[in-house]
Design a protein around this motif. Structure first.
Motif, PDB file in Angstrom:
ATOM      1  N   VAL A 176       0.835  -1.204   0.000  1.00  0.00           N
ATOM      2  CA  VAL A 176       0.000   0.000   0.000  1.00  0.00           C
ATOM      3  C   VAL A 176       0.872   1.257   0.000  1.00  0.00           C
ATOM      4  CG1 VAL A 176      -2.050  -1.000   1.081  1.00  0.00           C
ATOM      5  CG2 VAL A 176      -0.236  -0.086   2.542  1.00  0.00           C
ATOM      6  N   ASP A 177       0.280   2.347  -0.526  1.00  0.00           N
ATOM      7  CA  ASP A 177       0.992   3.628  -0.521  1.00  0.00           C
ATOM      8  C   ASP A 177       0.737   4.350   0.811  1.00  0.00           C
ATOM      9  OD1 ASP A 177      -1.530   4.761  -0.652  1.00  0.00           O
ATOM     10  OD2 ASP A 177      -1.395   5.287  -2.776  1.00  0.00           O
ATOM     11  N   LYS A 178       1.199   5.597   0.924  1.00  0.00           N
ATOM     12  CA  LYS A 178       1.091   6.303   2.214  1.00  0.00           C
ATOM     13  C   LYS A 178      -0.366   6.542   2.620  1.00  0.00           C
ATOM     14  CE  LYS A 178       5.603   8.291   2.634  1.00  0.00           C
ATOM     15  NZ  LYS A 178       6.312   8.562   1.358  1.00  0.00           N
ATOM     16  N   GLN A 179      -1.268   6.551   1.629  1.00  0.00           N
ATOM     17  CA  GLN A 179      -2.697   6.736   1.938  1.00  0.00           C
ATOM     18  C   GLN A 179      -3.391   5.396   2.234  1.00  0.00           C
ATOM     19  OE1 GLN A 179      -1.293   8.460  -0.895  1.00  0.00           O
ATOM     20  NE2 GLN A 179      -1.114  10.144   0.568  1.00  0.00           N
ATOM     21  N   GLY A 180      -2.604   4.322   2.212  1.00  0.00           N
ATOM     22  CA  GLY A 180      -3.185   3.007   2.504  1.00  0.00           C
ATOM     23  C   GLY A 180      -3.851   2.360   1.290  1.00  0.00           C
ATOM     24  N   LYS A 181      -3.616   2.940   0.095  1.00  0.00           N
ATOM     25  CA  LYS A 181      -4.237   2.377  -1.119  1.00  0.00           C
ATOM     26  C   LYS A 181      -3.312   1.354  -1.765  1.00  0.00           C
ATOM     27  CE  LYS A 181      -7.408   5.808  -2.779  1.00  0.00           C
ATOM     28  NZ  LYS A 181      -7.249   7.180  -3.160  1.00  0.00           N
TER      29      LYS A 181
END
Ligand code: SAM
Length: 205
Positions: A176-181
Motif C-alpha cells: 500500500v501507498d502512504k494513503q493506505g491504497k
C-alpha cells in the motif's frame, strides 16, 4: 553490494493487456531503483511486433538460464511454494531475482513450477499470492532497502470500487501507498472495470 538484476520470465506465448501494464510498471520502477530489469524468454515475434512499447529495450528472447548461464547459483526464484522466506541477508547470496511472468489466477495453478523445475534456489514472499509487479516491488524493498518482509505495508484481497453500485475483491496481496491504497499499475483499474463488464469468467487476472 553487487548490482542486482530483476528478471521476469515471460511464460505465455502472447502478451495480455494486464501483463503489458505490469511489465511497463516494473520497467519504470526499476529505472528509479538502483537495479536492472530483464524480460526474458520473449518470443521473437512479440519483440518484433512493437506491442511491448517502452519495455522492448528490456526484452530478451533467451530464457534466464541461457542469459545468465554463468550465474545459475546466484539466481533466486521467487516461488510461492518455497520453504524459506526472502530476507534482507539474501542480498549476499543472490544477484539475480527471478519471477514468473504469469497472470495471477484464483485458485493459483502453480505455473511457477515451470521455473522451479529448472532447479533454481527458491524464496517465498509470504503465504499469499501477489501480482508479478507486486512480487518484484516487495523483493526490491527487501533486497535493495533491507526491510524485512513483515515490515512491508500490505493489504490483502482489497475491494475495488468499480462504480457507484459495484465493487470487486482482488484475490491478491498488494503493497500500500502512504494513503493506505493498494499500489497497482497505472491504467489497471480501467482494465479491471472493462473486464468486470465482460465478466471474470476465465478466473485469470
Ligand atoms: N498463480 C501463480 C502460479 O501459477 O504460480 C502465481 C503467479 S504470480 C501472479 C507471478 C509471480 O510472482 C510468481 O511466478 C512468483 O515469481 C511471484 N510471486 C507471487 N506471489 C508470490 C509469493 N507469495 N511468494 C513468492 N513469489 C511470489
Amino acid at each position: 553490494m553487487a548490482y542486482k538484476t530483476f528478471v521476469v520470465e515471460h511464460l505465455d506465448p502472447e502478451l495480455g493487456p494486464w501483463s503489458g501494464l505490469e511489465y511497463k510498471t516494473i520497467a519504470q520502477e526499476s529505472k528509479f531503483a538502483d537495479c536492472d530489469f530483464i524480460l526474458s524468454s520473449v518470443p521473437h515475434t512479440l519483440i518484433k511486433s512493437g506491442e511491448l512499447g517502452e519495455v522492448s529495450s528490456n526484452a530478451r528472447s533467451d530464457p534466464v538460464e541461457v542469459y545468465f548461464a554463468d550465474k545459475k547459483d546466484r539466481i533466486c526464484l521467487l516461488d510461492p511454494a518455497a520453504e524459506q522466506e526472502l530476507e534482507p541477508e539474501d542480498t549476499k547470496l543472490f544477484d539475480v531475482f527471478l519471477f514468473g511472468g504469469i497472470l495471477g489466477d484464483d485458485p493459483p495453478r502453480d505455473r511457477t513450477s515451470e521455473l522451479r523445475k529448472k532447479g533454481f534456489m527458491g524464496r517465498r514472499l509470504g503465504p499469499i499470492q501477489m501480482t508479478t509487479d507486486t512480487a518484484v516491488r516487495v523483493t526490491r524493498i527487501v533486497i535493495l532497502e533491507g526491510k524485512r518482509l513483515d515490515d512491508v505495508p500490505y493489504v490483502d484481497f482489497p475491494e475495488l470500487k468499480l462504480d457507484e453500485h459495484e465493487s470487486t475483491e482482488m484475490p491478491f496481496r498488494y503493497v500500500v501507498d502512504k494513503q493506505g491504497k493498494p499500489i497497482m499499475p497505472e491504467g489497471m483499474l480501467d482494465l479491471i472495470k472493462a473486464d468486470a463488464d465482460k465478466g471474470f469468467d476465465e478466473g485469470d487476472f
